[in-house]
Design a protein around this motif. Structure first.
Motif, PDB file in Angstrom:
ATOM      1  N   LEU A  16       0.862  -1.172   0.000  1.00 22.63           N
ATOM      2  CA  LEU A  16       0.000   0.000   0.000  1.00 22.63           C
ATOM      3  C   LEU A  16       0.901   1.226   0.000  1.00 22.63           C
ATOM      4  N   LEU A  17       0.791   2.043  -1.046  1.00 27.86           N
ATOM      5  CA  LEU A  17       1.688   3.179  -1.234  1.00 27.86           C
ATOM      6  C   LEU A  17       1.067   4.467  -0.716  1.00 27.86           C
ATOM      7  N   ARG A  18       1.927   5.363  -0.220  1.00 27.91           N
ATOM      8  CA  ARG A  18       1.458   6.690   0.195  1.00 27.91           C
ATOM      9  C   ARG A  18       1.064   7.493  -1.024  1.00 27.91           C
ATOM     10  N   PRO A  19      -0.068   8.205  -0.979  1.00 28.19           N
ATOM     11  CA  PRO A  19      -0.465   9.013  -2.138  1.00 28.19           C
ATOM     12  C   PRO A  19       0.471  10.186  -2.383  1.00 28.19           C
ATOM     13  N   SER A  20       1.197  10.625  -1.363  1.00 24.30           N
ATOM     14  CA  SER A  20       2.039  11.814  -1.504  1.00 24.30           C
ATOM     15  C   SER A  20       3.307  11.552  -2.309  1.00 24.30           C
ATOM     16  N   ASP A  21       3.955  10.414  -2.064  1.00 25.71           N
ATOM     17  CA  ASP A  21       5.241  10.178  -2.725  1.00 25.71           C
ATOM     18  C   ASP A  21       5.386   8.767  -3.304  1.00 25.71           C
ATOM     19  N   GLY A  22       4.354   7.935  -3.182  1.00 28.39           N
ATOM     20  CA  GLY A  22       4.409   6.612  -3.771  1.00 28.39           C
ATOM     21  C   GLY A  22       5.293   5.622  -3.044  1.00 28.39           C
ATOM     22  N   ARG A  23       5.717   5.947  -1.839  1.00 26.73           N
ATOM     23  CA  ARG A  23       6.538   5.019  -1.068  1.00 26.73           C
ATOM     24  C   ARG A  23       5.628   4.115  -0.223  1.00 26.73           C
ATOM     25  N   PRO A  24       6.050   2.879   0.054  1.00 25.07           N
ATOM     26  CA  PRO A  24       5.205   1.967   0.828  1.00 25.07           C
ATOM     27  C   PRO A  24       4.918   2.497   2.229  1.00 25.07           C
ATOM     28  N   GLU A  25       3.671   2.360   2.641  1.00 21.74           N
ATOM     29  CA  GLU A  25       3.283   2.707   4.006  1.00 21.74           C
ATOM     30  C   GLU A  25       2.601   1.550   4.716  1.00 21.74           C
ATOM     31  N   GLY A  26       2.410   0.432   3.999  1.00 23.78           N
ATOM     32  CA  GLY A  26       1.752  -0.696   4.638  1.00 23.78           C
ATOM     33  C   GLY A  26       1.551  -1.839   3.667  1.00 23.78           C
ATOM     34  N   LEU A  27       0.804  -2.825   4.132  1.00 19.95           N
ATOM     35  CA  LEU A  27       0.493  -4.016   3.353  1.00 19.95           C
ATOM     36  C   LEU A  27      -1.013  -4.230   3.305  1.00 19.95           C
ATOM     37  N   VAL A  28      -1.467  -4.852   2.237  1.00 22.54           N
ATOM     38  CA  VAL A  28      -2.837  -5.347   2.129  1.00 22.54           C
ATOM     39  C   VAL A  28      -2.743  -6.829   1.772  1.00 22.54           C
ATOM     40  N   VAL A  29      -3.520  -7.635   2.482  1.00 21.24           N
ATOM     41  CA  VAL A  29      -3.536  -9.080   2.263  1.00 21.24           C
ATOM     42  C   VAL A  29      -4.971  -9.490   1.986  1.00 21.24           C
ATOM     43  N   GLU A  30      -5.164 -10.326   0.952  1.00 20.50           N
ATOM     44  CA  GLU A  30      -6.515 -10.725   0.575  1.00 20.50           C
ATOM     45  C   GLU A  30      -6.585 -12.230   0.300  1.00 20.50           C
ATOM     46  N   GLU A  31      -7.813 -12.736   0.394  1.00 18.36           N
ATOM     47  CA  GLU A  31      -8.061 -14.128   0.028  1.00 18.36           C
ATOM     48  C   GLU A  31      -9.501 -14.274  -0.450  1.00 18.36           C
ATOM     49  N   PHE A  32      -9.655 -14.905  -1.606  1.00 18.04           N
ATOM     50  CA  PHE A  32     -10.986 -15.233  -2.107  1.00 18.04           C
ATOM     51  C   PHE A  32     -11.429 -16.583  -1.552  1.00 18.04           C
ATOM     52  N   SER A  33     -12.692 -16.661  -1.185  1.00 19.13           N
ATOM     53  CA  SER A  33     -13.316 -17.948  -0.886  1.00 19.13           C
ATOM     54  C   SER A  33     -13.843 -18.505  -2.202  1.00 19.13           C
ATOM     55  N   VAL A  34     -13.561 -19.773  -2.454  1.00 17.76           N
ATOM     56  CA  VAL A  34     -13.865 -20.365  -3.755  1.00 17.76           C
ATOM     57  C   VAL A  34     -14.755 -21.582  -3.577  1.00 17.76           C
ATOM     58  N   ARG A  35     -15.795 -21.659  -4.401  1.00 15.31           N
ATOM     59  CA  ARG A  35     -16.688 -22.813  -4.385  1.00 15.31           C
ATOM     60  C   ARG A  35     -16.010 -24.005  -5.060  1.00 15.31           C
ATOM     61  N   GLU A  36     -16.658 -25.141  -4.963  1.00 18.71           N
ATOM     62  CA  GLU A  36     -16.083 -26.371  -5.510  1.00 18.71           C
ATOM     63  C   GLU A  36     -15.848 -26.278  -7.017  1.00 18.71           C
ATOM     64  N   ASP A  37     -16.692 -25.507  -7.719  1.00 18.72           N
ATOM     65  CA  ASP A  37     -16.540 -25.415  -9.178  1.00 18.72           C
ATOM     66  C   ASP A  37     -15.547 -24.342  -9.606  1.00 18.72           C
ATOM     67  N   GLY A  38     -14.971 -23.603  -8.639  1.00 18.86           N
ATOM     68  CA  GLY A  38     -13.971 -22.597  -8.960  1.00 18.86           C
ATOM     69  C   GLY A  38     -14.480 -21.171  -8.939  1.00 18.86           C
ATOM     70  N   HIS A  79       4.891 -10.746  -4.283  1.00 22.95           N
ATOM     71  CA  HIS A  79       4.897 -12.094  -3.735  1.00 22.95           C
ATOM     72  C   HIS A  79       5.080 -12.020  -2.221  1.00 22.95           C
ATOM     73  N   ARG A  80       4.947 -13.155  -1.582  1.00 22.73           N
ATOM     74  CA  ARG A  80       5.125 -13.240  -0.127  1.00 22.73           C
ATOM     75  C   ARG A  80       6.486 -12.668   0.287  1.00 22.73           C
ATOM     76  N   GLU A  81       7.537 -12.979  -0.481  1.00 22.60           N
ATOM     77  CA  GLU A  81       8.880 -12.507  -0.129  1.00 22.60           C
ATOM     78  C   GLU A  81       8.954 -10.985  -0.143  1.00 22.60           C
ATOM     79  N   GLY A  82       8.328 -10.367  -1.125  1.00 24.76           N
ATOM     80  CA  GLY A  82       8.317  -8.906  -1.183  1.00 24.76           C
ATOM     81  C   GLY A  82       7.550  -8.296  -0.037  1.00 24.76           C
ATOM     82  N   ALA A  83       6.452  -8.942   0.358  1.00 23.69           N
ATOM     83  CA  ALA A  83       5.678  -8.455   1.501  1.00 23.69           C
ATOM     84  C   ALA A  83       6.484  -8.568   2.786  1.00 23.69           C
ATOM     85  N   GLU A  84       7.211  -9.677   2.944  1.00 22.30           N
ATOM     86  CA  GLU A  84       8.040  -9.863   4.142  1.00 22.30           C
ATOM     87  C   GLU A  84       9.107  -8.775   4.239  1.00 22.30           C
ATOM     88  N   THR A  85       9.738  -8.465   3.124  1.00 23.40           N
ATOM     89  CA  THR A  85      10.786  -7.441   3.117  1.00 23.40           C
ATOM     90  C   THR A  85      10.223  -6.079   3.474  1.00 23.40           C
TER      91      THR A  85
END
Length: 232
Positions: A16-38, A79-85
């Motif tokens: 998540l980037l700051r609107p003022s200078d485009g530098r990271p200020e945080g993270l957003v993590v998401e997950e979709f719930s998926v039915r059996e058919d996708g 990716h996960r590695e970029g989020a960790e860093t």
């Protein structure tokens, strides 16, 4: 092409980037719930910022990311590695394992189980037709990379007079045949990957995994997944 199939599905990570200078200020993590058919049945969104110093969950924020171009423009898929860093550099320390991060999903957003206006006359018997709906604008290098990775073939202009289809291709998922196309939806409204699955003998489990791979590859080029729907 044969799509790689993963048995475990990792979370989706964004800076998540700051609107003022485009530098990271945080993270957003998401997950979709998926039915059996996708198809997608719901979405969980959680975030962490330097200012709050803790994780928060918001279905409204997840919806706003898909509706507000300015807010969406502050996301960068990683990716996960970029989020960790990034998390470590922002002072958060060691990023929790995904099982722990999922405990921050406290405000689930249910997605409707209905398809938009179908562009198809109807699938052949034994076929399924899906749409992966995406928000945002793909940057030209990212779009070119996606077209190359999918080996998209241009569509005859006579079959696409509005010029909305970027290209078409085909592949396999397990024993099943897939054909998909990348298209623009309206004038700047978003994008879609329309997928036709021809089922053969064998379990249909590879189909949701293949839809996940297509969604992730589109996400990597800057498009934000909205839902996965099934026409038939």
């Amino acid at each position: 092409m044969t799509l790689p199939l993963h048995t475990t599905v990792p979370l989706d990570y964004y800076l998540l980037l700051r609107p003022s200078d485009g530098r990271p200020e945080g993270l957003v993590v998401e997950e979709f719930s998926v039915r059996e058919d996708g198809t997608a049945s719901g979405l969980d969104t959680a975030g962490w910022t330097v200012d709050t110093g803790g994780w928060w969950s918001s279905a409204d924020f997840g919806a706003a990311l898909r509706a507000d171009p300015d807010l969406r423009g502050r996301l960068r898929p990683v990716h996960r590695e970029g989020a960790e860093t990034a998390y470590r550099m922002l002072g958060g320390g060691v990023l929790d394992e995904e099982a722990v991060l999922r405990l921050n999903f406290l405000d689930h957003r249910r997605l409707p189980n209905s398809a938009p206006l179908s562009l198809f006359d109807g699938p052949e018997p034994g076929s399924r037709v899906y749409r992966i709906l995406l928000a945002g604008e793909a940057d030209p290098p990212g779009l070119a990379e996606l077209c190359a990775a999918w080996q998209l073939r241009p569509v005859d202009a006579a079959l696409d007079p509005l010029g909305r289809v970027v290209g078409r291709t085909q592949g396999t998922a397990g024993r099943h045949d897939l054909a998909w196309e990348l298209r623009r939806i309206g004038a700047g409204l978003g994008w879609a990957v329309d997928v036709t699955v021809r089922l053969h003998d064998g379990p249909a489990d590879p189909v949701p995994a293949a839809l996940y791979e297509l969604r992730q590859e589109a996400r990597a080029c800057g498009l934000l997944p909205v839902t996965v729907e099934r026409f038939a």
